[in-house]
Write an enzyme that holds these catalytic residues in place. Sequence first.
Site, PDB file in Angstrom:
ATOM      1  N   GLY A 151       6.547  -6.190  -6.262  1.00  0.00           N
ATOM      2  CA  GLY A 151       6.227  -5.552  -7.530  1.00  0.00           C
ATOM      3  C   GLY A 151       4.782  -5.089  -7.590  1.00  0.00           C
ATOM      4  O   GLY A 151       4.206  -4.652  -6.587  1.00  0.00           O
ATOM      5  N   SER A 152       4.173  -5.234  -8.746  1.00  0.00           N
ATOM      6  CA  SER A 152       2.840  -4.658  -8.958  1.00  0.00           C
ATOM      7  C   SER A 152       1.726  -5.375  -8.218  1.00  0.00           C
ATOM      8  O   SER A 152       0.602  -4.853  -8.165  1.00  0.00           O
ATOM      9  CB  SER A 152       2.523  -4.625 -10.452  1.00  0.00           C
ATOM     10  OG  SER A 152       3.369  -3.692 -11.104  1.00  0.00           O
TER      11      SER A 152
END
Length: 485
Positions: free
Chosen positions: A218-219
Amino acid sequence: MNTPIRRLALVVFAMFTALLVSTTWIQFVQAEDLRETPGNRRTLIDNYSRDRGAILVDGTPIASSQPTDDELEWLRQYDQAQRYAHVTGYYSFTYGAGLGLERAEDAVLAGTDDSLFYQRLADVVTGTPVSGASLELTIDPEVQAAATEALGDRRGAAVALNPQTGEILAMVSKPSFDPNALSSHQLAAVDEAYAALTDDPAEPLVNRAIGGDLYPPGSTFKLVLAAAALESGEYTPDTELEGGLTYTLPGTETELPNFGGAACDPEGRPTLAESVQVSCNTSFAWLAGELGADAVREQAEAFGFGQPLEVPMSVTPSIYPDELDDAQLALTGIGQFEVRETPLQVAMISAAIANGGVTMTPYLVEEVRGSDLEVIERAEPRTRSRAVSQESAEQLTEMMTSVVERGSGQAAALPDVEVAGKTGTAEFGENGAAHAWFTGFAPADDPQIAVAVIVESATDNWVGETGGQVAAPVARAMLEAGVER
C-alpha cells in the site's frame, strides 16, 4: 587354471568388489544423509543425549534443555513461549528442528557445527559431556513485549531494527503458538498439537514477519517512489506533481481516487512533500508513470527487493513485478497491483532512511557462546547497500516527520520525541478488503529504532480501519519501548 575355474574366480571377485564398493558408499558417502533421514530413531535418541544450547534474550533463556529421567535425556522448554515462538521455532522428537532459530542454527545448538570443533575437542580431552552452543540474540525484550501486547489477538506482524547496525530488536508474528506442545515427550499429544497447528486456517506456524504469502505494501511503498524521484535529480520536495481528485489509469477508463475521495491540494498540484504527508494516490500513480518502471524497480532493489537474505532464518525476497503496462505501473506507485513485501523489508526501508540512506544487513544472533559461556563468535554490523544519498535521506525524513505531526500518522506520535513515519492501507482480493500498515523511526533527528507493523484485515469485508488507526498505535508502543530518554 581351466576356463570354468577362471570364470568362477572372476564372478567371486566381482561380487567381493561390489560388496566392498556398496559398503564403502553406505558408510562414507551416504552416511551423513542416512544419519539425517527423518525418523532415524537411533539418530534422534543420540541427539537427545546431549544438552542442546540455550537461546538467550538479554542473558535470560527463552529456550533451554532440562534433564529428564526417561529415554530422551533432555526436554526442550520454552519460556514466554507465545511471545518468542517464531523467533525460537520448536525442537521436537517427532518433527525435528522446525522454524526459527531451532532450524536455522540447528547444528550450532546441537554442538555439531564445524565452528565448534575445538570446543568438542576440549570437551573430549577434559571429559566434559558434549553440549551445544548457546545463542545470545539482538532482541530487545521490552520492544518485543510491546509489539506482542499491542498486536493482541489480531493477525499481523511487527518488526523493529536498529537502523545503525541492522540488529533485529523485535520480531513478532500473530497468531502465535506454544512450542512446548511440540517439544513434549508425550508423543501422541505432540502429534495432536502439530495436526491442530497445521490444520488451522490462520496458519500460526507461518512467520509473517519474514515469509508466508507476502503483503501488498500500500502507501508505505510511496517512500520508494519518493526516494526514486529525489535520486533522479529531477525532483525536489517542493516540485509540484499532478494530483487531482482522480487519476485515469493510462489506457483505461478506470478512475483511481484518493482515499476518502479527498483532494490532495486545492489546485490539484501538490508538491512531492505534500503528497507524502497526505498520502496522495493520484500524484504517486502519475509519478510512477513519469519515473518509469526501471527507475522504480532499481530503487526498490537498492532497498533490498528481490535479494536473498538470511537473518539467519531465510527471508522471502520482496517483489516488484516485471513487464508492466502503463496502468499496472501506475498502480505500483501506490503499492498495489503485484508489489509484495515482507514486514522486515518495509522496516529496512525506514531503517535505511534513518541511517542516512545506508541499508544495514539485518541479523538476529549477537553472539555464539560455548558451554563455558566463552564467546565463540560475535556478529559485526555489515553494510548492505546505499539506498539513497544522505541528502535524499534527510529530505525523506522531513517528509515522514510531517506525516506524524500533521498527516495520517498522528497516532504514532510520542511526547517530547520527534517521530518519522508513513501509513499504508493496502487493498487485496476482490471485495475491497485491506491491510493496515505503519512504518517509521524515532527519534527523527537521532534514530535509535525503526519499525514496521502490519495488521491484517480480519475479514474480506473491510470496515474502514486504516494504517493510521490500527497499525500506528502498535508502532507507537514499540517506538516508546525502544527509545532511550
